[in-house]
Design an enzyme around this catalytic site. Sequence first.
Site, PDB file in Angstrom:
ATOM      1  N   THR A  89     -22.125 -61.007  10.418  1.00 50.35           N
ATOM      2  CA  THR A  89     -21.968 -59.551  10.416  1.00 50.35           C
ATOM      3  C   THR A  89     -22.978 -58.849   9.532  1.00 50.35           C
ATOM      4  O   THR A  89     -22.820 -57.680   9.232  1.00 50.35           O
ATOM      5  CB  THR A  89     -20.558 -59.174   9.928  1.00 50.35           C
ATOM      6  OG1 THR A  89     -20.393 -59.664   8.591  1.00 50.35           O
ATOM      7  CG2 THR A  89     -19.497 -59.769  10.802  1.00 50.35           C
TER       8      THR A  89
ATOM      9  N   THR B 282     -19.491 -66.460   6.904  1.00 51.65           N
ATOM     10  CA  THR B 282     -19.303 -67.113   5.604  1.00 51.65           C
ATOM     11  C   THR B 282     -18.342 -68.297   5.630  1.00 51.65           C
ATOM     12  O   THR B 282     -18.426 -69.165   4.759  1.00 51.65           O
ATOM     13  CB  THR B 282     -18.810 -66.096   4.559  1.00 51.65           C
ATOM     14  OG1 THR B 282     -17.572 -65.521   4.993  1.00 51.65           O
ATOM     15  CG2 THR B 282     -19.836 -64.998   4.340  1.00 51.65           C
ATOM     16  N   ASP B 283     -17.441 -68.365   6.603  1.00 53.18           N
ATOM     17  CA  ASP B 283     -16.396 -69.397   6.570  1.00 53.18           C
ATOM     18  C   ASP B 283     -16.954 -70.814   6.531  1.00 53.18           C
ATOM     19  O   ASP B 283     -16.438 -71.674   5.811  1.00 53.18           O
ATOM     20  CB  ASP B 283     -15.456 -69.251   7.772  1.00 53.18           C
ATOM     21  CG  ASP B 283     -14.410 -68.175   7.561  1.00 53.18           C
ATOM     22  OD1 ASP B 283     -14.489 -67.457   6.540  1.00 53.18           O
ATOM     23  OD2 ASP B 283     -13.507 -68.042   8.413  1.00 53.18           O
TER      24      ASP B 283
ATOM     25  N   LYS C  48     -17.796 -71.834  -0.568  1.00 54.05           N
ATOM     26  CA  LYS C  48     -17.034 -70.585  -0.555  1.00 54.05           C
ATOM     27  C   LYS C  48     -15.728 -70.829  -1.296  1.00 54.05           C
ATOM     28  O   LYS C  48     -14.898 -71.622  -0.853  1.00 54.05           O
ATOM     29  CB  LYS C  48     -16.769 -70.136   0.885  1.00 54.05           C
ATOM     30  CG  LYS C  48     -16.061 -68.789   0.977  1.00 54.05           C
ATOM     31  CD  LYS C  48     -15.899 -68.342   2.426  1.00 54.05           C
ATOM     32  CE  LYS C  48     -15.216 -66.984   2.490  1.00 54.05           C
ATOM     33  NZ  LYS C  48     -15.075 -66.501   3.887  1.00 54.05           N
TER      34      LYS C  48
END
Length: 417
Positions: A84, A160-161, A237
């Site tokens: 995104t 990001t996951d 993360k």
Amino acid sequence: MNVGDVIRVETDKGIFEGILLPSTNENIITIKMKNGYNVGILKENVKNIEIIAKGEKPKYELPPLNIEKNEKLKTISILSTGGTVASKVDYKTGAVHPSFTADDLIRAVPELLDIANIKGRAVMNILSENMKPEYWRKIAEEIKKEIEEGADGIVIAHGTDTMSYTASALSFMVKADVPIILVGAQRSSDRPSSDAALNLISAVLAAREPIKGVYVVMHGESGDTFCYLHKGVKVRKCHSSRRDAFKSINSIPVAKINPFTKEIIYLQEVEKSDNSKKVEINTNLEEKVALIKVYPGMDGEIIRFYVDKEYKGIVLEGTGLGHAPEYIFEHIKYATDKGVVVVMTTQTINGRVNMNVYSNGRELQKLGVIGCEDMPPEVALVKLMYLLGNYEPEEVKKLINKNLVGEIEYRSRFDAY
């Protein structure tokens, strides 16, 4: 009812009004409400839908910017995988702009014009939770293509996951004399609190540096003051929603980037580029490798399940220094007797595996389990896939604890936690 229509949806939990958005799941209706938030509603929970106003057909055509190349600046290729970072929502139609060109990026983040010549294109369009090895191969091939066409640096826009998994995979698969920077956003660019622009600016700043290797750039703190450059095989993360979710694991960040002053302060030594722009890729991966978390009361049959499915490797995410309950030892032995390479990481994430301290670890070693030093579980998973894709099992056992691309630090840093 079409994308862009203003609709009213009635459910048992209330009434929701907003613009109908494209949905990635046919069983869910997604609308953008007036407050800017998106809401997903299961179709089975819908009592009634009413069209309040018809939407307009999405218009994506914008005049070209006709930006001339600045010979004084480096050329950076930005490849999108569906993240995104530069996505935009047309609030009038509810449509998400699907293209990812240099013009799109510069319209979204005009500051890039002063940093580098920008090339941009989408190589795929997926949610990062849907990432898989075949996509890692595709990204590696596209990176090679861009470098061979003259790119001085590469930026990969990524959700990001699973970004740390992809960063690890590219670290092992791609040997390039230019920096390869993965970047994402915790908040989409249509939200006021978005971190997308600063992350992207910082990533491009890093991509023009005279370094090589695979890195991740994300916010360094919850405000908007700086970003960190993390080594691709030493990052994770660590928070589901905070903008500074990414942390270096068992290491410190490589550098601190100020997107406003364009200053980069290096915090540790990095490998320098020799300006050759050489690039080689090796996309051989053994996909039959499993990551299994150890927990109290676990059924060791899950190990046998993977062995019987002809898996070649198993990464155990053990407790503490690298332990597992004795009642699954027979299942671990079943795996190693069948020739499966079984390695051990720790679910504490920080710290290193040391299977020589307690008897449990020593017994596991007798069964053939190999400790993975200070590698995070996802790095060990990807490394084992890479090794099994290129070497025989006995050689893999020797290489799993050999530092190939900076994934292992043999000395634990006090300042890394």
